[in-house]
Motif scaffolding. Sequence first.
Motif, PDB file in Angstrom:
ATOM      1  N   ALA A  46     -12.855 -83.453 -18.150  1.00 44.08           N
ATOM      2  CA  ALA A  46     -13.137 -82.228 -18.906  1.00 44.08           C
ATOM      3  C   ALA A  46     -14.620 -82.201 -19.246  1.00 44.08           C
ATOM      4  O   ALA A  46     -15.170 -83.166 -19.769  1.00 44.08           O
ATOM      5  CB  ALA A  46     -12.301 -82.202 -20.179  1.00 44.08           C
ATOM      6  N   LEU A  47     -15.239 -81.076 -18.914  1.00 50.87           N
ATOM      7  CA  LEU A  47     -16.671 -80.922 -19.164  1.00 50.87           C
ATOM      8  C   LEU A  47     -16.897 -79.588 -19.855  1.00 50.87           C
ATOM      9  O   LEU A  47     -15.946 -78.844 -20.095  1.00 50.87           O
ATOM     10  CB  LEU A  47     -17.409 -80.928 -17.821  1.00 50.87           C
ATOM     11  CG  LEU A  47     -17.665 -82.302 -17.193  1.00 50.87           C
ATOM     12  CD1 LEU A  47     -17.814 -82.181 -15.704  1.00 50.87           C
ATOM     13  CD2 LEU A  47     -18.909 -82.931 -17.810  1.00 50.87           C
ATOM     14  N   THR A  48     -18.145 -79.300 -20.173  1.00 53.38           N
ATOM     15  CA  THR A  48     -18.475 -77.950 -20.636  1.00 53.38           C
ATOM     16  C   THR A  48     -19.669 -77.489 -19.812  1.00 53.38           C
ATOM     17  O   THR A  48     -20.396 -78.307 -19.245  1.00 53.38           O
ATOM     18  CB  THR A  48     -18.865 -77.917 -22.130  1.00 53.38           C
ATOM     19  OG1 THR A  48     -19.891 -78.885 -22.351  1.00 53.38           O
ATOM     20  CG2 THR A  48     -17.683 -78.224 -23.022  1.00 53.38           C
ATOM     21  N   VAL A  49     -19.853 -76.194 -19.728  1.00 54.81           N
ATOM     22  CA  VAL A  49     -21.007 -75.661 -19.010  1.00 54.81           C
ATOM     23  C   VAL A  49     -22.149 -75.580 -20.023  1.00 54.81           C
ATOM     24  O   VAL A  49     -22.005 -74.956 -21.079  1.00 54.81           O
ATOM     25  CB  VAL A  49     -20.690 -74.264 -18.439  1.00 54.81           C
ATOM     26  CG1 VAL A  49     -21.889 -73.705 -17.699  1.00 54.81           C
ATOM     27  CG2 VAL A  49     -19.484 -74.342 -17.519  1.00 54.81           C
ATOM     28  N   SER A  50     -23.262 -76.237 -19.698  1.00 56.55           N
ATOM     29  CA  SER A  50     -24.347 -76.310 -20.683  1.00 56.55           C
ATOM     30  C   SER A  50     -24.950 -74.935 -20.957  1.00 56.55           C
ATOM     31  O   SER A  50     -25.066 -74.091 -20.068  1.00 56.55           O
ATOM     32  CB  SER A  50     -25.430 -77.272 -20.199  1.00 56.55           C
ATOM     33  OG  SER A  50     -25.834 -76.967 -18.889  1.00 56.55           O
ATOM     34  N   ILE A  51     -25.306 -74.714 -22.215  1.00 58.12           N
ATOM     35  CA  ILE A  51     -26.039 -73.502 -22.577  1.00 58.12           C
ATOM     36  C   ILE A  51     -27.333 -73.921 -23.265  1.00 58.12           C
ATOM     37  O   ILE A  51     -27.443 -75.021 -23.800  1.00 58.12           O
ATOM     38  CB  ILE A  51     -25.223 -72.572 -23.513  1.00 58.12           C
ATOM     39  CG1 ILE A  51     -24.645 -73.342 -24.699  1.00 58.12           C
ATOM     40  CG2 ILE A  51     -24.125 -71.856 -22.767  1.00 58.12           C
ATOM     41  CD1 ILE A  51     -24.192 -72.449 -25.839  1.00 58.12           C
ATOM     42  N   GLN A  52     -28.286 -73.007 -23.259  1.00 60.21           N
ATOM     43  CA  GLN A  52     -29.600 -73.270 -23.849  1.00 60.21           C
ATOM     44  C   GLN A  52     -30.100 -74.641 -23.420  1.00 60.21           C
ATOM     45  O   GLN A  52     -30.046 -74.960 -22.256  1.00 60.21           O
ATOM     46  CB  GLN A  52     -29.530 -73.113 -25.367  1.00 60.21           C
ATOM     47  CG  GLN A  52     -29.193 -71.683 -25.742  1.00 60.21           C
ATOM     48  CD  GLN A  52     -28.677 -71.556 -27.161  1.00 60.21           C
ATOM     49  OE1 GLN A  52     -28.512 -72.526 -27.878  1.00 60.21           O
ATOM     50  NE2 GLN A  52     -28.420 -70.333 -27.565  1.00 60.21           N
ATOM     51  N   ASN A  53     -30.573 -75.429 -24.349  1.00 60.51           N
ATOM     52  CA  ASN A  53     -31.108 -76.725 -23.946  1.00 60.51           C
ATOM     53  C   ASN A  53     -30.170 -77.903 -24.154  1.00 60.51           C
ATOM     54  O   ASN A  53     -30.607 -79.003 -24.397  1.00 60.51           O
ATOM     55  CB  ASN A  53     -32.455 -76.981 -24.618  1.00 60.51           C
ATOM     56  CG  ASN A  53     -33.578 -76.461 -23.734  1.00 60.51           C
ATOM     57  OD1 ASN A  53     -33.369 -75.569 -22.935  1.00 60.51           O
ATOM     58  ND2 ASN A  53     -34.750 -77.031 -23.848  1.00 60.51           N
ATOM     59  N   THR A  57     -25.465 -79.516 -17.337  1.00 61.79           N
ATOM     60  CA  THR A  57     -24.248 -79.995 -16.686  1.00 61.79           C
ATOM     61  C   THR A  57     -23.975 -79.291 -15.350  1.00 61.79           C
ATOM     62  O   THR A  57     -22.984 -79.601 -14.695  1.00 61.79           O
ATOM     63  CB  THR A  57     -22.999 -79.836 -17.592  1.00 61.79           C
ATOM     64  OG1 THR A  57     -22.854 -78.467 -17.955  1.00 61.79           O
ATOM     65  CG2 THR A  57     -23.100 -80.697 -18.846  1.00 61.79           C
ATOM     66  N   TYR A  58     -24.850 -78.376 -14.933  1.00 65.01           N
ATOM     67  CA  TYR A  58     -24.614 -77.697 -13.652  1.00 65.01           C
ATOM     68  C   TYR A  58     -24.664 -78.685 -12.489  1.00 65.01           C
ATOM     69  O   TYR A  58     -23.761 -78.727 -11.651  1.00 65.01           O
ATOM     70  CB  TYR A  58     -25.618 -76.560 -13.434  1.00 65.01           C
ATOM     71  CG  TYR A  58     -25.276 -75.330 -14.234  1.00 65.01           C
ATOM     72  CD1 TYR A  58     -24.460 -74.342 -13.699  1.00 65.01           C
ATOM     73  CD2 TYR A  58     -25.740 -75.179 -15.540  1.00 65.01           C
ATOM     74  CE1 TYR A  58     -24.128 -73.215 -14.430  1.00 65.01           C
ATOM     75  CE2 TYR A  58     -25.419 -74.063 -16.284  1.00 65.01           C
ATOM     76  CZ  TYR A  58     -24.611 -73.080 -15.729  1.00 65.01           C
ATOM     77  OH  TYR A  58     -24.277 -71.978 -16.473  1.00 65.01           O
ATOM     78  N   GLU A  59     -25.753 -79.477 -12.434  1.00 66.77           N
ATOM     79  CA  GLU A  59     -25.893 -80.467 -11.370  1.00 66.77           C
ATOM     80  C   GLU A  59     -24.766 -81.486 -11.447  1.00 66.77           C
ATOM     81  O   GLU A  59     -24.213 -81.914 -10.439  1.00 66.77           O
ATOM     82  CB  GLU A  59     -27.241 -81.191 -11.497  1.00 66.77           C
ATOM     83  CG  GLU A  59     -28.437 -80.352 -11.058  1.00 66.77           C
ATOM     84  CD  GLU A  59     -28.217 -79.737  -9.686  1.00 66.77           C
ATOM     85  OE1 GLU A  59     -27.851 -80.498  -8.752  1.00 66.77           O
ATOM     86  OE2 GLU A  59     -28.395 -78.508  -9.553  1.00 66.77           O
ATOM     87  N   PHE A  91     -18.445 -72.104  -9.370  1.00 67.94           N
ATOM     88  CA  PHE A  91     -18.987 -71.414 -10.545  1.00 67.94           C
ATOM     89  C   PHE A  91     -18.584 -69.926 -10.577  1.00 67.94           C
ATOM     90  O   PHE A  91     -18.694 -69.279 -11.599  1.00 67.94           O
ATOM     91  CB  PHE A  91     -20.510 -71.571 -10.605  1.00 67.94           C
ATOM     92  CG  PHE A  91     -20.955 -72.970 -10.925  1.00 67.94           C
ATOM     93  CD1 PHE A  91     -20.580 -73.570 -12.129  1.00 67.94           C
ATOM     94  CD2 PHE A  91     -21.722 -73.710 -10.037  1.00 67.94           C
ATOM     95  CE1 PHE A  91     -20.964 -74.875 -12.442  1.00 67.94           C
ATOM     96  CE2 PHE A  91     -22.114 -75.019 -10.337  1.00 67.94           C
ATOM     97  CZ  PHE A  91     -21.733 -75.591 -11.540  1.00 67.94           C
ATOM     98  N   GLU A  92     -18.113 -69.425  -9.441  1.00 73.68           N
ATOM     99  CA  GLU A  92     -17.623 -68.036  -9.387  1.00 73.68           C
ATOM    100  C   GLU A  92     -16.415 -67.823 -10.301  1.00 73.68           C
ATOM    101  O   GLU A  92     -16.107 -66.702 -10.676  1.00 73.68           O
ATOM    102  CB  GLU A  92     -17.162 -67.673  -7.969  1.00 73.68           C
ATOM    103  CG  GLU A  92     -18.121 -68.061  -6.883  1.00 73.68           C
ATOM    104  CD  GLU A  92     -19.134 -66.974  -6.627  1.00 73.68           C
ATOM    105  OE1 GLU A  92     -18.755 -65.999  -5.995  1.00 73.68           O
ATOM    106  OE2 GLU A  92     -20.289 -67.143  -7.075  1.00 73.68           O
TER     107      GLU A  92
END
Length: 186
Positions: A46-53, A57-59, A91-92
């Motif tokens: 389980a992860l989260t998609v990073s926001i701001q700084n 976590t995209y890579e 990511f779609e």
Amino acid sequence: MNKITMREEVKEKRLALYSELYHQYSHQIQELFFSIEAFKEARTIALTVSIQNEVDTYELIKKCWELGKVVVLPRSDFKTKRLTFFQVQTFEQLEETKWGLKEPKNEDKWKVSKEQIDLVVVPGLAFNRLGARLGYGGGFYDRFLENENFVKVALAFSFQVLTSIPTEEHDQMVDIVITEKEVIYT
Ligand SMILES: Nc1ncnc2c1ncn2[C@@H]1O[C@H](COP(=O)(O)OP(=O)(O)OP(=O)(O)O)[C@@H](O)[C@H]1O
Ligand SMILES: [Mg+2]
């Protein structure tokens, strides 16, 4: 320091990270994350998609896919303050919610039950070396992690590791904190 002041301070510091260092540090954190046994052993993460700084976590998510891991991401229900996890393969599958978060679209066929998750990367603003965590203030992760046996890992820049974190009875601890400098087993 109370929770509210501490949240503001850490957010400010995180926004001030130069973009070059931001990517370098995020990459170092990612590499350390892939090196721990708990990651190697986990099938579903389980992860989260990073926001701001936040630590990028995209890579990291892309790399998890390449390594054959099942990546699950949360949708937050702001009424019940509960999280539901969905398997995401591209990511779609994400949409931007009205709170500015990138979350999986609400499709039943991708829904994943708690029992399937091996390792949870727990987001947060600050942590200490004992595993205490300061979240964003909703109590979402505290509720989700209560009475569960996941391996809980935090990814944080080293300035997010503080000596003391204000905690309350309901606050859940993390097992491992990974910064660009080190892996801390709490
Ligand atoms: N397991 C729980 N059961 C009931 N209420 C809870 C639980 N966990 C947290 N809460 C409530 O949620 C609110 C927010 O908690 P807290 O300030 O610890 O948020 P946080 O850890 O920063 O948030 P998050 O987990 O979403 O990142 C508190 O008022 C707390 O009482
Ligand atoms: Mg909490």
